[in-house]
Design a protein around this motif. Structure first.
Motif, short mmCIF file in Angstrom:
data_model
loop_
_atom_site.label_atom_id
_atom_site.label_comp_id
_atom_site.label_asym_id
_atom_site.label_seq_id
_atom_site.Cartn_x
_atom_site.Cartn_y
_atom_site.Cartn_z
N GLU A 68 9.28 -14.55 2.59
CA GLU A 68 7.87 -14.23 2.38
C GLU A 68 7.72 -13.25 1.22
N PRO A 69 6.94 -13.59 0.20
CA PRO A 69 6.70 -12.64 -0.89
C PRO A 69 5.91 -11.43 -0.42
N ASN A 70 6.13 -10.31 -1.07
CA ASN A 70 5.37 -9.09 -0.79
C ASN A 70 5.46 -8.18 -2.01
N PRO A 71 4.75 -8.52 -3.08
CA PRO A 71 4.89 -7.79 -4.34
C PRO A 71 4.42 -6.34 -4.23
N LEU A 72 5.12 -5.46 -4.95
CA LEU A 72 4.81 -4.03 -4.92
C LEU A 72 3.86 -3.61 -6.05
N SER A 73 3.77 -4.42 -7.10
CA SER A 73 3.06 -4.02 -8.31
C SER A 73 1.96 -5.01 -8.67
#
Length: 293
Positions: free
Chosen positions: A121-126
Protein backbone atom coordinates in the motif's frame (compact mmCIF):
# COMPACT_ATOMS: atom_id res chain seq x y z
CA UNK A 1 2.66 -3.77 -33.79
CA UNK A 2 5.94 -4.41 -35.59
CA UNK A 3 8.41 -2.17 -37.38
CA UNK A 4 9.27 1.48 -36.89
CA UNK A 5 7.03 3.20 -34.35
CA UNK A 6 6.05 6.83 -34.07
CA UNK A 7 6.74 7.54 -30.39
CA UNK A 8 5.87 10.70 -28.47
CA UNK A 9 8.28 11.29 -25.57
CA UNK A 10 7.73 14.06 -23.04
CA UNK A 11 10.40 15.76 -20.92
CA UNK A 12 12.74 16.78 -23.72
CA UNK A 13 15.78 17.61 -21.56
CA UNK A 14 15.20 15.23 -18.64
CA UNK A 15 17.65 12.48 -17.75
CA UNK A 16 15.39 9.57 -18.72
CA UNK A 17 14.08 11.31 -21.83
CA UNK A 18 17.60 11.96 -23.11
CA UNK A 19 18.59 8.34 -22.46
CA UNK A 20 15.45 7.16 -24.27
CA UNK A 21 16.34 9.32 -27.26
CA UNK A 22 19.75 7.61 -27.44
CA UNK A 23 18.34 4.10 -27.10
CA UNK A 24 15.29 4.42 -29.35
CA UNK A 25 16.36 7.01 -31.92
CA UNK A 26 17.80 4.57 -34.45
CA UNK A 27 14.87 2.14 -34.44
CA UNK A 28 11.89 4.50 -34.19
CA UNK A 29 10.57 7.90 -35.19
CA UNK A 30 10.78 9.97 -32.03
CA UNK A 31 8.80 13.14 -31.41
CA UNK A 32 10.21 14.98 -28.40
CA UNK A 33 8.56 18.42 -28.18
CA UNK A 34 9.93 21.08 -25.84
CA UNK A 35 7.93 23.05 -23.32
CA UNK A 36 6.92 25.56 -25.96
CA UNK A 37 4.90 22.90 -27.78
CA UNK A 38 4.04 20.61 -24.87
CA UNK A 39 3.18 22.53 -21.70
CA UNK A 40 2.52 19.78 -19.17
CA UNK A 41 0.75 22.19 -16.84
CA UNK A 42 -1.87 22.77 -19.57
CA UNK A 43 -4.16 19.77 -20.21
CA UNK A 44 -5.58 21.30 -23.40
CA UNK A 45 -2.07 21.73 -24.84
CA UNK A 46 -1.32 18.06 -24.13
CA UNK A 47 -4.54 16.92 -25.80
CA UNK A 48 -3.90 19.12 -28.83
CA UNK A 49 -0.38 17.77 -29.32
CA UNK A 50 -1.36 14.10 -28.97
CA UNK A 51 -4.33 14.48 -31.31
CA UNK A 52 -2.34 16.30 -33.98
CA UNK A 53 0.69 13.99 -33.80
CA UNK A 54 -1.26 10.69 -33.50
CA UNK A 55 1.67 8.65 -32.12
CA UNK A 56 1.68 4.85 -31.87
CA UNK A 57 3.15 4.91 -28.36
CA UNK A 58 3.41 7.60 -25.66
CA UNK A 59 6.26 7.64 -23.14
CA UNK A 60 5.77 10.16 -20.35
CA UNK A 61 9.32 10.79 -19.14
CA UNK A 62 8.56 14.25 -17.77
CA UNK A 63 8.01 15.07 -14.12
CA UNK A 64 8.29 17.79 -11.51
CA UNK A 65 11.23 16.18 -9.68
CA UNK A 66 12.36 19.04 -7.42
CA UNK A 67 11.29 17.17 -4.29
CA UNK A 68 11.83 19.95 -1.75
CA UNK A 69 10.57 22.68 -4.07
CA UNK A 70 7.33 20.74 -4.56
CA UNK A 71 6.48 21.37 -0.90
CA UNK A 72 6.11 25.09 -1.65
CA UNK A 73 4.47 24.73 -5.09
CA UNK A 74 2.05 21.80 -4.76
CA UNK A 75 -0.29 23.06 -7.50
CA UNK A 76 2.46 22.91 -10.12
CA UNK A 77 3.68 19.54 -8.85
CA UNK A 78 0.18 18.07 -9.09
CA UNK A 79 -0.42 19.63 -12.52
CA UNK A 80 2.70 18.00 -13.98
CA UNK A 81 2.88 14.79 -11.93
CA UNK A 82 -0.82 13.98 -11.54
CA UNK A 83 -3.02 15.77 -14.10
CA UNK A 84 -0.70 15.46 -17.11
CA UNK A 85 -0.24 11.66 -16.83
CA UNK A 86 -4.00 11.28 -16.60
CA UNK A 87 -4.48 13.30 -19.79
CA UNK A 88 -1.80 11.28 -21.59
CA UNK A 89 -3.55 8.08 -20.48
CA UNK A 90 -6.96 9.27 -21.67
CA UNK A 91 -5.59 10.30 -25.06
CA UNK A 92 -3.65 7.03 -25.41
CA UNK A 93 -6.82 5.07 -24.66
CA UNK A 94 -8.73 7.03 -27.31
CA UNK A 95 -6.00 6.24 -29.86
CA UNK A 96 -5.89 2.60 -28.79
CA UNK A 97 -2.17 2.78 -27.97
CA UNK A 98 -0.16 2.06 -24.80
CA UNK A 99 1.30 4.60 -22.39
CA UNK A 100 4.61 4.08 -20.58
CA UNK A 101 4.97 6.27 -17.48
CA UNK A 102 7.68 6.53 -14.82
CA UNK A 103 6.90 6.79 -11.13
CA UNK A 104 8.93 6.67 -7.94
CA UNK A 105 9.88 4.97 -4.68
CA UNK A 106 8.55 8.11 -2.96
CA UNK A 107 4.99 6.74 -3.20
CA UNK A 108 5.95 4.62 -0.14
CA UNK A 109 6.67 5.89 3.39
CA UNK A 110 9.79 3.74 3.84
CA UNK A 111 8.64 2.09 7.08
CA UNK A 112 8.67 -1.46 5.71
CA UNK A 113 11.72 -3.54 6.64
CA UNK A 114 11.85 -5.48 3.34
CA UNK A 115 11.87 -4.27 -0.29
CA UNK A 116 8.50 -2.97 -1.45
CA UNK A 117 6.44 -4.99 -3.92
CA UNK A 118 3.79 -3.67 -6.29
CA UNK A 119 1.11 -5.03 -3.93
CA UNK A 120 2.24 -2.91 -0.97
CA UNK A 121 0.00 0.00 0.00
CA UNK A 122 1.46 3.39 -0.96
CA UNK A 123 1.70 6.06 1.72
CA UNK A 124 3.73 9.02 0.42
CA UNK A 125 5.37 11.37 2.92
CA UNK A 126 5.87 14.38 0.63
CA UNK A 127 3.97 16.52 -1.87
CA UNK A 128 6.20 15.04 -4.59
CA UNK A 129 5.29 11.49 -3.56
CA UNK A 130 1.61 12.40 -3.23
CA UNK A 131 1.55 13.98 -6.70
CA UNK A 132 3.29 10.98 -8.27
CA UNK A 133 0.82 8.59 -6.62
CA UNK A 134 -2.05 10.73 -7.89
CA UNK A 135 -0.56 10.40 -11.38
CA UNK A 136 -0.52 6.61 -11.07
CA UNK A 137 -4.15 6.65 -9.95
CA UNK A 138 -5.18 8.94 -12.82
CA UNK A 139 -3.59 6.56 -15.32
CA UNK A 140 -5.40 3.62 -13.75
CA UNK A 141 -8.71 5.48 -13.86
CA UNK A 142 -8.27 6.21 -17.59
CA UNK A 143 -8.39 2.47 -18.16
CA UNK A 144 -6.14 2.04 -21.22
CA UNK A 145 -3.12 -0.21 -21.72
CA UNK A 146 -0.22 1.16 -19.71
CA UNK A 147 3.01 0.44 -17.90
CA UNK A 148 3.78 2.42 -14.75
CA UNK A 149 7.46 1.86 -13.96
CA UNK A 150 8.50 2.88 -10.46
CA UNK A 151 12.20 3.63 -10.16
CA UNK A 152 14.54 5.25 -7.64
CA UNK A 153 17.56 7.51 -7.17
CA UNK A 154 17.97 8.29 -10.88
CA UNK A 155 21.30 9.65 -12.07
CA UNK A 156 23.13 10.21 -15.36
CA UNK A 157 25.90 12.29 -16.90
CA UNK A 158 23.47 15.13 -17.67
CA UNK A 159 21.14 17.37 -15.69
CA UNK A 160 20.95 17.73 -11.91
CA UNK A 161 21.50 14.58 -9.90
CA UNK A 162 23.38 13.10 -6.96
CA UNK A 163 26.25 11.72 -9.09
CA UNK A 164 27.18 15.05 -10.67
CA UNK A 165 26.63 17.03 -7.46
CA UNK A 166 28.76 14.60 -5.46
CA UNK A 167 31.56 14.54 -8.05
CA UNK A 168 31.77 18.32 -7.78
CA UNK A 169 31.53 18.55 -4.00
CA UNK A 170 33.99 15.73 -3.37
CA UNK A 171 36.60 17.65 -5.34
CA UNK A 172 35.75 21.07 -3.85
CA UNK A 173 35.41 20.24 -0.15
CA UNK A 174 37.85 18.65 2.30
CA UNK A 175 35.05 16.96 4.25
CA UNK A 176 31.48 15.91 3.40
CA UNK A 177 28.65 14.61 5.58
CA UNK A 178 26.26 12.26 3.75
CA UNK A 179 23.07 10.56 4.96
CA UNK A 180 23.61 6.85 5.67
CA UNK A 181 20.22 5.63 6.95
CA UNK A 182 18.24 5.95 3.71
CA UNK A 183 18.57 2.73 1.71
CA UNK A 184 17.77 2.24 -1.98
CA UNK A 185 19.16 1.47 -5.42
CA UNK A 186 20.90 4.18 -7.46
CA UNK A 187 19.52 3.70 -10.98
CA UNK A 188 21.25 4.95 -14.11
CA UNK A 189 18.91 6.65 -16.59
CA UNK A 190 20.40 4.48 -19.35
CA UNK A 191 19.38 1.37 -17.40
CA UNK A 192 15.81 2.65 -17.40
CA UNK A 193 16.00 3.44 -21.13
CA UNK A 194 17.47 0.04 -22.02
CA UNK A 195 14.78 -1.74 -20.00
CA UNK A 196 12.08 0.39 -21.62
CA UNK A 197 13.45 -0.50 -25.07
CA UNK A 198 13.32 -4.19 -24.12
CA UNK A 199 9.70 -3.82 -22.98
CA UNK A 200 8.78 -2.16 -26.27
CA UNK A 201 10.46 -5.01 -28.19
CA UNK A 202 8.45 -7.59 -26.24
CA UNK A 203 5.22 -5.72 -26.97
CA UNK A 204 6.07 -5.34 -30.67
CA UNK A 205 6.91 -9.04 -30.89
CA UNK A 206 3.44 -9.87 -29.60
CA UNK A 207 4.82 -11.31 -26.37
CA UNK A 208 3.96 -8.69 -23.76
CA UNK A 209 3.51 -9.42 -20.09
CA UNK A 210 0.54 -8.07 -18.20
CA UNK A 211 -0.02 -4.32 -18.34
CA UNK A 212 0.07 -2.46 -15.06
CA UNK A 213 2.50 -1.24 -12.40
CA UNK A 214 6.04 -2.57 -12.05
CA UNK A 215 9.20 -1.78 -10.14
CA UNK A 216 12.30 -1.00 -12.19
CA UNK A 217 15.52 -0.19 -10.36
CA UNK A 218 19.11 -1.35 -10.51
CA UNK A 219 19.90 -4.50 -8.57
CA UNK A 220 21.34 -4.45 -5.07
CA UNK A 221 21.10 -1.74 -2.45
CA UNK A 222 23.14 0.93 -0.72
CA UNK A 223 22.76 4.19 1.18
CA UNK A 224 23.39 7.70 -0.08
CA UNK A 225 26.64 7.46 1.90
CA UNK A 226 27.53 4.20 0.12
CA UNK A 227 26.71 5.79 -3.23
CA UNK A 228 28.97 8.73 -2.38
CA UNK A 229 31.76 6.31 -1.35
CA UNK A 230 31.57 4.55 -4.71
CA UNK A 231 31.78 7.90 -6.52
CA UNK A 232 34.74 8.89 -4.39
CA UNK A 233 36.54 5.62 -5.12
CA UNK A 234 36.33 6.41 -8.81
CA UNK A 235 37.77 9.89 -8.30
CA UNK A 236 40.67 8.49 -6.28
CA UNK A 237 41.34 5.85 -8.93
CA UNK A 238 41.68 8.70 -11.43
CA UNK A 239 44.15 10.48 -9.16
CA UNK A 240 41.70 13.30 -8.42
CA UNK A 241 41.06 15.10 -5.16
CA UNK A 242 38.41 13.54 -2.94
CA UNK A 243 36.93 14.71 0.36
CA UNK A 244 36.74 12.52 3.42
CA UNK A 245 33.21 11.27 4.01
CA UNK A 246 31.25 11.16 7.26
CA UNK A 247 28.10 9.07 7.64
CA UNK A 248 25.20 10.92 9.29
CA UNK A 249 21.54 10.11 10.08
CA UNK A 250 18.68 11.81 8.22
CA UNK A 251 17.89 13.72 11.40
CA UNK A 252 21.21 15.57 11.03
CA UNK A 253 20.27 16.76 7.52
CA UNK A 254 16.68 18.09 7.69
CA UNK A 255 14.95 18.86 4.37
CA UNK A 256 11.58 20.48 3.56
CA UNK A 257 10.31 17.16 2.16
CA UNK A 258 10.76 14.02 4.27
CA UNK A 259 12.42 11.07 2.52
CA UNK A 260 11.54 7.38 2.95
CA UNK A 261 14.25 5.54 4.90
CA UNK A 262 13.60 2.35 2.92
CA UNK A 263 13.44 2.97 -0.85
CA UNK A 264 14.19 -0.60 -1.86
CA UNK A 265 11.86 -1.90 -4.59
CA UNK A 266 11.38 -5.58 -5.42
CA UNK A 267 11.73 -5.86 -9.22
CA UNK A 268 11.06 -9.59 -9.54
CA UNK A 269 7.59 -9.12 -11.07
CA UNK A 270 9.04 -7.29 -14.08
CA UNK A 271 11.50 -10.16 -14.59
CA UNK A 272 8.74 -12.77 -14.33
CA UNK A 273 6.15 -11.02 -16.49
CA UNK A 274 8.32 -9.34 -19.11
CA UNK A 275 11.69 -11.09 -18.87
CA UNK A 276 13.47 -7.79 -18.19
CA UNK A 277 16.23 -7.75 -15.57
CA UNK A 278 18.33 -4.77 -14.50
CA UNK A 279 22.10 -4.79 -13.81
CA UNK A 280 23.56 -4.36 -10.33
CA UNK A 281 23.89 -0.72 -9.32
CA UNK A 282 27.69 -0.81 -9.02
CA UNK A 283 28.24 -2.23 -12.50
CA UNK A 284 25.83 0.31 -13.99
CA UNK A 285 27.62 3.13 -12.15
CA UNK A 286 30.99 1.96 -13.48
CA UNK A 287 29.61 1.93 -17.02
CA UNK A 288 28.16 5.41 -16.57
CA UNK A 289 31.45 6.77 -15.18
CA UNK A 290 33.39 5.14 -18.00
CA UNK A 291 31.33 7.18 -20.46
CA UNK A 292 32.28 10.52 -18.94
CA UNK A 293 34.70 12.64 -20.95
Amino acid sequence: MSGRLKILISGQHGQVSQALQQYLGNQHELIVPGRGLLDLSNPDAIRQQVRSLRPQLIINAAAHTAVDQAESEPELAFAINASAPGVFAEEARELGIPLIHYSTDYVFDGSKQAPYTEDDEPNPLSVYGQSKLAGEQAIGTAGGEHLILRTSWVYSNTGKNFLLTMQRLLQEKPHLRVVADQIGAPTWASTIAASTAALIERWQAGQPGAWGTYHLTAGGETSWFGFAQAIGEHLLAQGKACATLEAIPSSAYPTPAPRPLNSRLDCSRLAREWGVVQPQWRSALHECLAGQA
